[in-house]
Design an enzyme around this catalytic site. Sequence first.
Site, PDB file in Angstrom:
ATOM      1  N   CYS A  48       0.817  -1.228   0.000  1.00 23.50           N
ATOM      2  CA  CYS A  48       0.000   0.000   0.000  1.00 23.50           C
ATOM      3  C   CYS A  48       0.848   1.275   0.000  1.00 23.50           C
ATOM      4  CB  CYS A  48      -0.936   0.012   1.192  1.00 23.50           C
ATOM      5  SG  CYS A  48      -2.133  -1.321   1.150  1.00 23.50           S
ATOM      6  N   HIS A 103      -3.424   7.584   1.985  1.00 22.33           N
ATOM      7  CA  HIS A 103      -3.833   6.243   1.565  1.00 22.33           C
ATOM      8  C   HIS A 103      -5.209   5.965   2.164  1.00 22.33           C
ATOM      9  CE1 HIS A 103      -3.931   2.045   0.790  1.00 22.33           C
ATOM     10  NE2 HIS A 103      -3.691   1.675   2.034  1.00 22.33           N
ATOM     11  N   ASN A 155      -9.989   0.170  -0.205  1.00 24.48           N
ATOM     12  CA  ASN A 155      -8.522   0.207  -0.186  1.00 24.48           C
ATOM     13  C   ASN A 155      -7.995  -0.383  -1.495  1.00 24.48           C
ATOM     14  OD1 ASN A 155      -5.800  -0.156   0.243  1.00 24.48           O
ATOM     15  ND2 ASN A 155      -6.019  -1.049   2.284  1.00 24.48           N
TER      16      ASN A 155
HETATM   17  O1  UT7 Z   1      -3.716  -0.712   3.620  1.00 18.59           O
HETATM   18  C1  UT7 Z   1      -3.054  -1.645   4.386  1.00 18.59           C
HETATM   19  C2  UT7 Z   1      -3.224  -1.348   5.795  1.00 18.59           C
HETATM   20  N1  UT7 Z   1      -4.421  -1.946   6.292  1.00 18.59           N
HETATM   21  C3  UT7 Z   1      -5.131  -1.285   7.136  1.00 18.59           C
HETATM   22  O2  UT7 Z   1      -4.852  -0.165   7.407  1.00 18.59           O
HETATM   23  C4  UT7 Z   1      -6.271  -2.002   7.830  1.00 18.59           C
HETATM   24  C5  UT7 Z   1      -6.207  -1.668   9.278  1.00 18.59           C
HETATM   25  N2  UT7 Z   1      -7.247  -2.266  10.056  1.00 18.59           N
HETATM   26  C6  UT7 Z   1      -8.547  -1.910   9.991  1.00 18.59           C
HETATM   27  O3  UT7 Z   1      -8.938  -1.096   9.187  1.00 18.59           O
HETATM   28  C7  UT7 Z   1      -9.491  -2.500  11.009  1.00 18.59           C
HETATM   29  O4  UT7 Z   1      -8.749  -3.172  11.992  1.00 18.59           O
HETATM   30  C8  UT7 Z   1     -10.529  -3.472  10.402  1.00 18.59           C
HETATM   31  C9  UT7 Z   1     -11.552  -2.692   9.598  1.00 18.59           C
HETATM   32  C10 UT7 Z   1      -9.837  -4.494   9.533  1.00 18.59           C
HETATM   33  C11 UT7 Z   1     -11.292  -4.196  11.522  1.00 18.59           C
HETATM   34  O5  UT7 Z   1     -11.865  -3.276  12.416  1.00 18.59           O
HETATM   35  P1  UT7 Z   1     -11.678  -3.426  14.001  1.00 18.59           P
HETATM   36  O6  UT7 Z   1     -12.507  -2.397  14.610  1.00 18.59           O
HETATM   37  O7  UT7 Z   1     -10.195  -3.392  14.262  1.00 18.59           O
HETATM   38  O8  UT7 Z   1     -12.306  -4.850  14.280  1.00 18.59           O
HETATM   39  P2  UT7 Z   1     -11.621  -6.181  14.862  1.00 18.59           P
HETATM   40  O9  UT7 Z   1     -10.669  -6.751  13.864  1.00 18.59           O
HETATM   41  O10 UT7 Z   1     -11.078  -5.904  16.245  1.00 18.59           O
HETATM   42  O11 UT7 Z   1     -12.869  -7.121  14.973  1.00 18.59           O
HETATM   43  C12 UT7 Z   1     -13.981  -6.771  15.812  1.00 18.59           C
HETATM   44  C13 UT7 Z   1     -15.077  -7.790  15.543  1.00 18.59           C
HETATM   45  C14 UT7 Z   1     -14.584  -9.239  15.582  1.00 18.59           C
HETATM   46  O12 UT7 Z   1     -15.609 -10.025  16.169  1.00 18.59           O
HETATM   47  P3  UT7 Z   1     -15.518 -10.461  17.708  1.00 18.59           P
HETATM   48  O13 UT7 Z   1     -14.236 -11.227  17.833  1.00 18.59           O
HETATM   49  O14 UT7 Z   1     -15.506  -9.180  18.488  1.00 18.59           O
HETATM   50  O15 UT7 Z   1     -16.733 -11.287  17.880  1.00 18.59           O
HETATM   51  C15 UT7 Z   1     -14.481  -9.613  14.135  1.00 18.59           C
HETATM   52  O16 UT7 Z   1     -14.648 -10.993  13.920  1.00 18.59           O
HETATM   53  O17 UT7 Z   1     -15.612  -7.591  14.222  1.00 18.59           O
HETATM   54  C16 UT7 Z   1     -15.631  -8.850  13.522  1.00 18.59           C
HETATM   55  N3  UT7 Z   1     -15.490  -8.593  12.105  1.00 18.59           N
HETATM   56  C17 UT7 Z   1     -16.555  -8.385  11.303  1.00 18.59           C
HETATM   57  N4  UT7 Z   1     -17.861  -8.346  11.553  1.00 18.59           N
HETATM   58  C18 UT7 Z   1     -18.680  -8.101  10.526  1.00 18.59           C
HETATM   59  C19 UT7 Z   1     -14.366  -8.535  11.364  1.00 18.59           C
HETATM   60  N5  UT7 Z   1     -14.666  -8.282  10.088  1.00 18.59           N
HETATM   61  C20 UT7 Z   1     -16.012  -8.197  10.020  1.00 18.59           C
HETATM   62  C21 UT7 Z   1     -16.923  -7.942   8.981  1.00 18.59           C
HETATM   63  N6  UT7 Z   1     -18.227  -7.903   9.274  1.00 18.59           N
HETATM   64  N7  UT7 Z   1     -16.520  -7.735   7.713  1.00 18.59           N
END
Ligand code: UT7
Length: 331
Positions: free
Chosen positions: A121, A258, A288
């Site tokens: 990225c 980005h 993204n």
């Molecule tokens: O460009 C490269 C760099 N990449 C990035 O910058 C990405 C950086 N990360 C992010 O943008 C965020 O961490 C995400 C959008 C990927 C995830 O958001 P988050 O607020 O950090 O959520 P999390 O990973 O801590 O997950 C929270 C909950 C989990 O469920 P439990 O364990 O709390 O029951 C996940 O399983 O959200 C769940 N989850 C989803 N739920 C519905 C993860 N993905 C999804 C989804 N839909 N698509």
Amino acid sequence: MELRELPKVLRSVLTGVGGYLPERVVTNDELAQIVDTSDEWIRERTGIARRHRAAEGEATSDLAVAAASKALAAAGRTAADVDLIIVATTTPDLTFPATAAIVQRKLGAPIGIAFDVQAVCSGFVYALSVADGLVAAGRSKCALVIGAEVMSSLLDWTDRGTCVLFGDGAGAVVVEPREGEGTTADRGLLGFALRCDGTKQDLLYADGGPSSNRQVGLLRMLGNQVFRHAVVNISEAISAAATDAGVAVADVDWFVPHQANLRILQGVAHRCGIDEVKVVTTVAEHANTSAASIPLALDAAVADGRVQPGQLLLLEAMGGGLTWGACVIRF
Ligand code: UT7
């Protein structure tokens, strides 16, 4: 005796910008039919509403050529003028040759320098800095720097934590040398800061490659851990790039980050004291697009008249590696 004027500084000036998005749009609701997610979750956690998806048979080089053609037209140049092509991509058409070589052939550009940059990225910021090294040294008169990705080809469509986040697209800039005075009033790339921490590989990577398992692999990410690194790392690079350029972050007219997650780019803007009205955001429409996201966002802001020649731009990115970086450009 006649005094010869001292040579002035050569600056790498962005003379044209172009973008291309594949025709097909995929909504959050469509993704909710294949993985356990919802439009509400995706919008709330990421700011993404939809993304574009390349058609069957549409390769990264096709997207790159479309964006590059628009950038060349905007610069008043043709493919015949191009002597350097750098493509930042994580999804090359082939393991080799470089996608840049394929782009050269498809554009009909003459023999010159062409290679790819792989910084995921962060690829566009890296590629622009590499181009600056050649252009400002007088080794290129007309460079194309392209970020192009078919991220949909790397996604695990059973993993809701990643497949909803990415989109396909390409953005390109034409970079040409112009004499400057050596001050921050000059047009061109004024400063940058690039970083990589290879010890953080496991946070974001593809689980395949020619020399490891002879496969392409799929994108794997520990999203919340990447998130934690993002704001702090990017803010430090922004500050270093501003220092390198000799400007204050407060002087920046437009922040073109980005587009990974709305919460990250707002967090970075807040931490760096950048007013929200100066932030260019396309994440809702593009998602993204990895190395393509910055030039696509820049293209959108140039096309709608927000970004004007002479304005000060701040670009930043972070991605697999982990890599990250920022650069300051007077447009
Ligand atoms: O460009 C490269 C760099 N990449 C990035 O910058 C990405 C950086 N990360 C992010 O943008 C965020 O961490 C995400 C959008 C990927 C995830 O958001 P988050 O607020 O950090 O959520 P999390 O990973 O801590 O997950 C929270 C909950 C989990 O469920 P439990 O364990 O709390 O029951 C996940 O399983 O959200 C769940 N989850 C989803 N739920 C519905 C993860 N993905 C999804 C989804 N839909 N698509």
